[in-house]
Scaffold this active site. Structure first.
Site, PDB file in Angstrom:
ATOM      1  N   THR A 286      -2.536   1.021  -4.724  1.00  0.00           N
ATOM      2  CA  THR A 286      -3.053   2.247  -4.131  1.00  0.00           C
ATOM      3  C   THR A 286      -4.299   2.763  -4.836  1.00  0.00           C
ATOM      4  O   THR A 286      -4.504   2.503  -6.023  1.00  0.00           O
ATOM      5  CB  THR A 286      -1.970   3.346  -4.166  1.00  0.00           C
TER       6      THR A 286
ATOM      7  N   ASP B 178      -0.156   5.083   0.740  1.00  0.00           N
ATOM      8  CA  ASP B 178      -0.389   6.144   1.721  1.00  0.00           C
ATOM      9  C   ASP B 178      -0.163   5.666   3.148  1.00  0.00           C
ATOM     10  O   ASP B 178      -0.806   4.710   3.608  1.00  0.00           O
ATOM     11  CB  ASP B 178      -1.818   6.687   1.588  1.00  0.00           C
TER      12      ASP B 178
ATOM     13  N   ASP C  33       0.865  -1.172   0.000  1.00  0.00           N
ATOM     14  CA  ASP C  33       0.000   0.000   0.000  1.00  0.00           C
ATOM     15  C   ASP C  33       0.909   1.233   0.000  1.00  0.00           C
ATOM     16  O   ASP C  33       2.063   1.165   0.439  1.00  0.00           O
ATOM     17  CB  ASP C  33      -0.884  -0.025   1.259  1.00  0.00           C
TER      18      ASP C  33
END
Length: 317
Positions: free
Chosen positions: A177, A72, A70
């Site tokens: 993402t 963020d 991932d």
């Protein structure tokens, strides 16, 4: 850029949209990865005499394994789409009132801890309206500049080291993402990763239409993207690893044999401990202690977002 709006009719189920978004993202990721491999092959031919580089660690590569990260708050501090928005505002893609609106949406997401459908729809429509009519190549070029301006110094060294360990072992490493696939691809390339799975926006003739292919690559859609890419690449998900900070990514983490919770939110931390998943936290002790305190987190997010908007406006004028 791909961020937000609906391409498929609303009568289609959420699962169908997730599958479509995941398959589109996997296809885009494989295409960008193949292009990067071709460029590297050309570069190798232009420098004869140099043999293949040996991995730093003597670990035998497993061609049936890969790693999925991932972006963020896992690989990078903050939200990639927010930093990208700051860069677009600096380049006068939209006005000050849109920046304040964007900051408020970010504050809401951080305060609530979950994405409210109405707020997400509003954010999707706002972002797509900004890039509609712009060329894909233009946004890719701007993305390179924005990475240097706002993102390069926000990469978590600890997570970066984890990704590098997979690369050194001869495994492919993908970002996964909800950020636009174009921006995610820029970040992956700058970090030396294999490629990126991200939200795919529709474009015709290299120009954005203002619509999405499926839905944003979020939650279940991420899992579908990983599943589709694994099938196309011939991977054994039981031998793969996945990394995330958010409970929203539990579907993706649950797909692989080696899930990791990185800088986890309270729900993911609890879930990971119950299932004996590995945890890594690269935040300071103070930041980590605040996880799971919505009021404090929300006030800080709102104040930070507003302050950022005001500061940008002042610098502009």
């Amino acid at each position: 850029m791909a961020a937000l709006g609906w391409l498929t009719p609303r009568r289609r189920s959420a699962t169908a949209r997730s599958v479509l978004a995941g398959e589109a993202s996997a296809e885009a990721a494989r295409k960008s990865s193949q292009e990067l491999e071709e460029l590297e092959a050309l570069a190798a031919k232009s420098t004869p005499g140099e043999g293949p580089r040996e991995p730093e660690f003597p670990v035998v590569g497993d061609d049936k394994a890969a790693a999925f990260f991932d972006l963020d708050n896992t690989v990078m501090q903050g939200a990639a789409i927010f930093h990208f928005g700051r860069g677009l505002y600096k380049r006068k893609f939209f006005e000050r009132q849109e920046l304040f609106r964007f900051a408020w949406q970010q504050a809401w997401f951080r305060l609530a801890g979950v994405e409210d459908p109405e707020h997400m729809q509003d954010a999707r429509d706002s972002a797509l309206s900004i890039v509609k009519g712009h060329r894909v190549a233009e946004l890719m070029s701007i993305g390179e500049e924005i990475y240097d301006e706002y993102m390069a110094e926000r990469i978590w060294p600890g997570t970066r080291a984890l990704a590098q360990a997979h690369l050194d072992a001869g495994q492919k490493v993908w970002l996964v993402t909800a950020a636009p696939v174009e921006i995610a691809t820029v970040i992956a390339r700058r970090l030396g990763l294999t490629g990126a799975l991200g939200t795919v926006a529709e474009s015709i003739g290299g120009v954005y239409t203002g619509k999405l292919v499926g839905e944003p690559l979020h939650g279940p859609a991420k899992a579908e993207a990983v599943r589709a890419l694994a099938a196309a690449e011939g991977l054994d998900l039981g031998r793969c690893a996945a990394y995330s900070d958010s409970h929203n990514d539990i579907p993706m983490l649950s797909l692989v044999g080696h899930p990791y919770a990185i800088n986890p939110d309270a729900k993911l931390r609890k879930h990971a401990r119950e299932r004996d998943w590995r945890l890594r936290d690269y935040r300071t002790g103070r930041k980590a202690a605040k996880v799971g305190i919505p009021a404090a987190a929300g006030v800080g997010a709102l104040a930070g977002g507003a302050a950022a908007a005001v500061a940008l406006h002042r610098r502009r004028h």
